[in-house]
Structure formats: structure tokens, C-alpha cells
Design a protein around this motif. Sequence first.
Motif, PDB file in Angstrom:
ATOM      1  N   GLN A   1     -25.745   6.799  18.715  1.00 51.04           N
ATOM      2  CA  GLN A   1     -27.098   6.821  18.162  1.00 51.04           C
ATOM      3  C   GLN A   1     -27.089   6.709  16.636  1.00 51.04           C
ATOM      4  O   GLN A   1     -26.113   7.066  15.972  1.00 51.04           O
ATOM      5  CB  GLN A   1     -27.804   8.131  18.529  1.00 51.04           C
ATOM      6  CG  GLN A   1     -28.099   8.276  20.006  1.00 51.04           C
ATOM      7  CD  GLN A   1     -29.376   7.554  20.412  1.00 51.04           C
ATOM      8  OE1 GLN A   1     -29.848   6.655  19.717  1.00 51.04           O
ATOM      9  NE2 GLN A   1     -29.945   7.935  21.524  1.00 51.04           N
TER      10      GLN A   1
ATOM     11  N   GLN B   1     -35.632   3.359  17.717  1.00 47.46           N
ATOM     12  CA  GLN B   1     -36.900   3.609  18.420  1.00 47.46           C
ATOM     13  C   GLN B   1     -38.052   3.796  17.433  1.00 47.46           C
ATOM     14  O   GLN B   1     -39.183   3.376  17.682  1.00 47.46           O
ATOM     15  CB  GLN B   1     -36.780   4.851  19.310  1.00 47.46           C
ATOM     16  CG  GLN B   1     -35.896   4.654  20.534  1.00 47.46           C
ATOM     17  CD  GLN B   1     -34.455   5.030  20.268  1.00 47.46           C
ATOM     18  OE1 GLN B   1     -33.857   4.565  19.296  1.00 47.46           O
ATOM     19  NE2 GLN B   1     -33.867   5.839  21.132  1.00 47.46           N
TER      20      GLN B   1
ATOM     21  N   ASP C   1     -33.290  11.124  24.949  1.00 44.37           N
ATOM     22  CA  ASP C   1     -34.164  10.598  26.006  1.00 44.37           C
ATOM     23  C   ASP C   1     -34.202  11.585  27.178  1.00 44.37           C
ATOM     24  O   ASP C   1     -33.202  11.793  27.871  1.00 44.37           O
ATOM     25  CB  ASP C   1     -33.612   9.247  26.472  1.00 44.37           C
ATOM     26  CG  ASP C   1     -34.529   8.546  27.461  1.00 44.37           C
ATOM     27  OD1 ASP C   1     -35.500   9.191  27.933  1.00 44.37           O
ATOM     28  OD2 ASP C   1     -34.283   7.365  27.782  1.00 44.37           O
TER      29      ASP C   1
ATOM     30  N   PHE D   1     -29.518   8.099  13.668  1.00 44.54           N
ATOM     31  CA  PHE D   1     -30.638   9.000  13.378  1.00 44.54           C
ATOM     32  C   PHE D   1     -30.934   9.012  11.884  1.00 44.54           C
ATOM     33  O   PHE D   1     -30.081   8.673  11.068  1.00 44.54           O
ATOM     34  CB  PHE D   1     -30.294  10.441  13.789  1.00 44.54           C
ATOM     35  CG  PHE D   1     -30.025  10.639  15.252  1.00 44.54           C
ATOM     36  CD1 PHE D   1     -31.042  10.569  16.182  1.00 44.54           C
ATOM     37  CD2 PHE D   1     -28.744  10.918  15.705  1.00 44.54           C
ATOM     38  CE1 PHE D   1     -30.808  10.771  17.529  1.00 44.54           C
ATOM     39  CE2 PHE D   1     -28.485  11.127  17.051  1.00 44.54           C
ATOM     40  CZ  PHE D   1     -29.522  11.046  17.977  1.00 44.54           C
TER      41      PHE D   1
ATOM     42  N   ALA E   1     -35.183  13.319  19.818  1.00 40.45           N
ATOM     43  CA  ALA E   1     -33.849  12.802  19.484  1.00 40.45           C
ATOM     44  C   ALA E   1     -33.142  12.236  20.712  1.00 40.45           C
ATOM     45  O   ALA E   1     -32.455  11.220  20.642  1.00 40.45           O
ATOM     46  CB  ALA E   1     -33.001  13.910  18.869  1.00 40.45           C
TER      47      ALA E   1
ATOM     48  N   GLN F   1     -33.193  13.783  12.511  1.00 43.06           N
ATOM     49  CA  GLN F   1     -32.762  13.442  13.873  1.00 43.06           C
ATOM     50  C   GLN F   1     -33.780  12.595  14.634  1.00 43.06           C
ATOM     51  O   GLN F   1     -33.845  12.637  15.858  1.00 43.06           O
ATOM     52  CB  GLN F   1     -32.392  14.703  14.671  1.00 43.06           C
ATOM     53  CG  GLN F   1     -31.224  14.454  15.637  1.00 43.06           C
ATOM     54  CD  GLN F   1     -31.091  15.518  16.709  1.00 43.06           C
ATOM     55  OE1 GLN F   1     -31.907  16.422  16.842  1.00 43.06           O
ATOM     56  NE2 GLN F   1     -30.054  15.424  17.515  1.00 43.06           N
ATOM     57  N   ASN F   2     -34.552  11.801  13.910  1.00 41.56           N
ATOM     58  CA  ASN F   2     -35.380  10.786  14.568  1.00 41.56           C
ATOM     59  C   ASN F   2     -34.488   9.589  14.877  1.00 41.56           C
ATOM     60  O   ASN F   2     -33.792   9.096  13.980  1.00 41.56           O
ATOM     61  CB  ASN F   2     -36.511  10.315  13.643  1.00 41.56           C
ATOM     62  CG  ASN F   2     -37.574  11.363  13.461  1.00 41.56           C
ATOM     63  OD1 ASN F   2     -38.160  11.839  14.417  1.00 41.56           O
ATOM     64  ND2 ASN F   2     -37.809  11.753  12.212  1.00 41.56           N
ATOM     65  N   PRO F   3     -34.486   9.076  16.118  1.00 42.23           N
ATOM     66  CA  PRO F   3     -33.679   7.882  16.413  1.00 42.23           C
ATOM     67  C   PRO F   3     -34.289   6.664  15.725  1.00 42.23           C
ATOM     68  O   PRO F   3     -35.414   6.259  16.043  1.00 42.23           O
ATOM     69  CB  PRO F   3     -33.745   7.777  17.937  1.00 42.23           C
ATOM     70  CG  PRO F   3     -34.918   8.600  18.344  1.00 42.23           C
ATOM     71  CD  PRO F   3     -35.206   9.587  17.273  1.00 42.23           C
TER      72      PRO F   3
ATOM     73  N   VAL G   1     -21.612   8.817  15.749  1.00 40.95           N
ATOM     74  CA  VAL G   1     -23.019   9.133  15.491  1.00 40.95           C
ATOM     75  C   VAL G   1     -23.264   8.846  14.014  1.00 40.95           C
ATOM     76  O   VAL G   1     -22.488   9.285  13.162  1.00 40.95           O
ATOM     77  CB  VAL G   1     -23.351  10.613  15.784  1.00 40.95           C
ATOM     78  CG1 VAL G   1     -24.840  10.885  15.570  1.00 40.95           C
ATOM     79  CG2 VAL G   1     -22.943  11.003  17.199  1.00 40.95           C
TER      80      VAL G   1
END
Length: 577
Positions: free
Chosen positions: A87, A98, A117, A89, A115, A93-95, A298
Motif C-alpha cells: 500500500q 483510492q 479494505d 499511504f 486504511a 494512513q489514507n490510501p 509499505v
Amino acid sequence: MSAERFGMLIGINGNMARVEFKDYVMQNEVAFILHNEERLKSEVIRVTGNVAELQIYEDTKGLKLGEKVEFTGELLSVELGPGLLGQIFDGLQNPLPQLAEKSGFFLKRGLYLEALDDKLEWEFTPVAKVGQSVKPGEKIGVTKEGIFEHWIMAPFGLKSAATVVKIAGKGKYNIKHIVAELKDERGNAYPVTMSQIWPVKVPIASFAEKLKPLKPLVTKIRIIDTLMPVALGGTYCVPGPFGSGKTVLQQLISKHAEIDIVIVAACGERAGEVVETLREFPHLVDPRTKKSLIERTVIICNTSSMPVSARESSVYTAVTIAEYYRQMGLNVLLLADSTSRWAQAMREMSGRLEEIPGEEAFPAYLENRIASFYERAGLVRLHDGSFGSVTIGGTVSPAGGNFEEPVTQATLKVVGAFHGLSRERSDARRYPAIDPLESWSKYASFIDREEVNLAQAVLKRSYEVKQMMKVVGEEGTSLSDFMTYLKGEFVDDVYLQQNAFDEVDAATIEERQKYVFHVLHEIIKSEFNFEGKDAARKFFQELRQVFIEWNSSGWQAENFKKQENQIKEKCKKYITA
């Protein structure tokens, strides 16, 4: 939430807001500034009387005095669970992929996404049994995340051991599904899901013992592993002027180091460099899995164009995720690039708080903050007897390459190894541009100490002769000193430098480093007999070429042995009996 947990905006200065409240407010509590339809995330950084000062993680354009502020009663936290790997971020921790899908080219402020799914299902296998006592962080079940066993653990926030009263059977569940229920000795029930929330500024300490890092971390970068090694669970810093190769070095270490998980925290770097990292990582082939390196990485991305306060959150978010994977008995490498930008953000917020400044206007608590970050590295023994580690490597970008500035000096006081990049070596196209004379390490190498000491002594004396030759010229130097100069240059050229574009030479395994360095040691300790300086120079130039070709030969291949014999035969002609 009661009306008493609301405050009112009474002052704003850049990314800092002053809020008047009636009831109570906690230090480091998350608050939302309510502006029209937007909710702007912020954190309480100081409380004086009934006024709280907040750092806002968003652009503050258009905010007005008198606007409502909602206090949540929660600390700035991240969600930890399966699905983190691969991922990208932001610091909260907002992806980001998306987020970009939802808001377009320019990210909309006040937009926060989950963060992980919660619709995705994971194959859960129970490990704990009903009636079993578990400690915080102990394994309750497992699921598969990529090539790793992802542990589902007892909540880190448990005050003491608890008993398993219910546990789900083997099957597919989402991260919000309750897979177990625990009860402590007081009868308090704790539902366990496959994810848990943890405050980023509180270290995860659910282990049996913290140990001294002793085992070397094999980075496969020869100058690091041999002269200034890093320990598994240790700390190191890479200061250097702009353009000296910090980002390239970090990418190669993340690709080749013998490590399980890589966390990259781009905290305040220029957008161009961050974009390069985001573009490169999906295309880097992981030597271990032969798949994309991003699958065990990450990335926490926070560019210099984002609000300065978000840099602090990105550093803590990254180290919390690193600690989470350490709790599974994995070895994690956290690369923070660059801690100077984080320190500059602290300086900016400190100025707005009107605190008494320290050196170069940095806050007086700069050293303390940097130390508390690096202290979260370490090697730990978990409750089940397995071991996990977090190794932290931070880059520093001192203005003009001045290592005497406060951020570099504060970092040097707490790290175990110093890999100083040199502008002179970078300009001379030497890679890596780590200065072998200025850099140091408190950790032990896997190469024999006596051999390393001789190489360091030769490098130091070679540099002294080189400086002397700039004054008196080559003709004013004795043949013995000139030989020492040539030996030092030879070590630098054939061992301390690597070809990052050569498949073999870009990464050197531990066994090969030991073998090659021993051959090199035999050469530099030998006494050679030459008629004059020209003959000595010619010999080392020819030997250098053969050695560089040897570096590109496959380990223990037929060509490897052939070129090694060629090196030894060449040396025999001139070695004094």
C-alpha cells in the motif's frame, strides 16, 4: 458526543490553530475543525488553561474565527491488520491511490478513507484454544499475506493476560469480523477482530524482552557491511548534500538487504523524488520472490508541498507499522527520507507556538524528539520465544552538506552507525559516495576485525599521502609512500565502489564479501618490489581492471576462479619473498 466536547476557533497562524474549550482536552488528542461541509483533522500539541493549540494536517485556507472544533477523545492512531503490504499511504494512513480515484488530480482536503479494505476476506486459521491464557500481542490465529504468515494477535492494549472464551473456526472473514473473545481476570470482555487500532506516538511494547542488537544486517553494499556495518535492530543515519545519492542508496538497500519487510517514509521530500520512488518500486524485482518489491513494502508518502505538520504524522505512522510487523517475528527495515524535513516542520510549529528557540531556531527539544524516534528501533524476544526487529535508517539533508548543523549532530548522538555522503566523492562519480574516513559504526562486522583495521589504516594513510602530493608533487614523494597511496586507491576502486547497474556487482552476499576481502587483505599487506613509480602505477592499473571484472563474475563460477588465479599470478611476480 456532548456539546461540552466542542470548542471554538479563536486564532489561526498558518497550520496552527488556537481553540477555546469549556470542559477538558487531552494532549495529542485528535480534533476536527468543522468548516462548511469539511472536517479538517488536527492534533492537540499544547494546552494552556482553557485554550488548546492544535497542529492542522490540512491546508487552512478559508478558515474563520468562531468555527466549531470537535474533540474526539482519541489519540492520533493507525489501523493495523492484513492488507497493509503493497500500500501507499499519506501520513494519516489514507490510501493515496483510492484517494486520487475519489478526488482527482488534486487531493481534496478533509477527505479521509479507511486504511484497510473491510470488504476483503482473509483465510483465518485459529491457533489459540478456548480456555487458553494469552498475553498482549500473543498469536490467536494466522492468515496469509503475500509470502508471510500474518499473525492475528491479542490486543496490544490489554493490561494483563486474558483468557480465550470464544474463537472462530477456520474460514474466510473480513477484518471487522470478531474472530475471538477474551476475558481478563476482572471479567472485562475484549472482542478480537483481524485488525486493531493503535496510537502512533505510543511504542508497541507487547514483547518479553528487548535485546542488544549484535547480529549484522547484511545490506550487500560492501562499504557498509565491511567498514561501517548496521546491526539487525540497530540504527543508522545517512547525511549528505542534495544530489549525493541518498535515494539511490536507500532503494538498493531496500531491494538487497536481508530483511523481511521494508517501510519507506518519504517525510517532506520534494515531490519529484517521491514520484521517482513511487514509479521505481513497483518495477524493482525482489531478488527473494522474483516478484515486485512493492509486495513486501509499505510506502508512507508525504511531499514537501503537503502541510508541514503532516510530516510528523508520517514518521510516527511508519514506525508504528514497522513495530506491528516486528510483533510477528519479522525483521523490518524503516527508511525515513528525510528527517531534516521533519525537523524543519518541528521548527516551524515551534516558531508559531512562540517557544524559546534553540540553535538555528530549531526547538530546544529537537534532540529529545529525534532520540525518541530512533529508540523505537530494536531487537525483541517475543512471548513465544521468537525474535523480531525494527532497523531504522534515516537520511539527513544538511544545507550545503554541513554535518555540524543541529539535525545531523542530534542524530549522531543516538544512532549506532554514520554513513556520511561526500560531495567530492559524488562529483567524482564514486558510488556509493560514503566517505570511508569520516563514517563510522559502533556495530561489529562479519569480516575479521584485524583485516578491516589494516584496510582502514591503508585508506587513511593513502589519503594523507594524496594531500601531501598536492603540495610537493609525485616526484617529492618516496616510493614507499607512493605505494601506500596506490594501495588505498586500489581498495577504494575495487571494493568500496560498486556498479549499481551490474546484476552481480550491485549486491554482494556475505560469503563472497568475506572471501574477496581476504584476497584484498593479502594484496595490501604484501610488500611489492617495483623499479619505480611508473611500474607501480601500471601494475595497480592493470590489477584494478582484472579485479573489477572479477567483481562482475558469478560467485564460484568457472570464470570467477579463473580471474582469481589471474590476480594471484599477477601479484606473485612483484611480491617480495
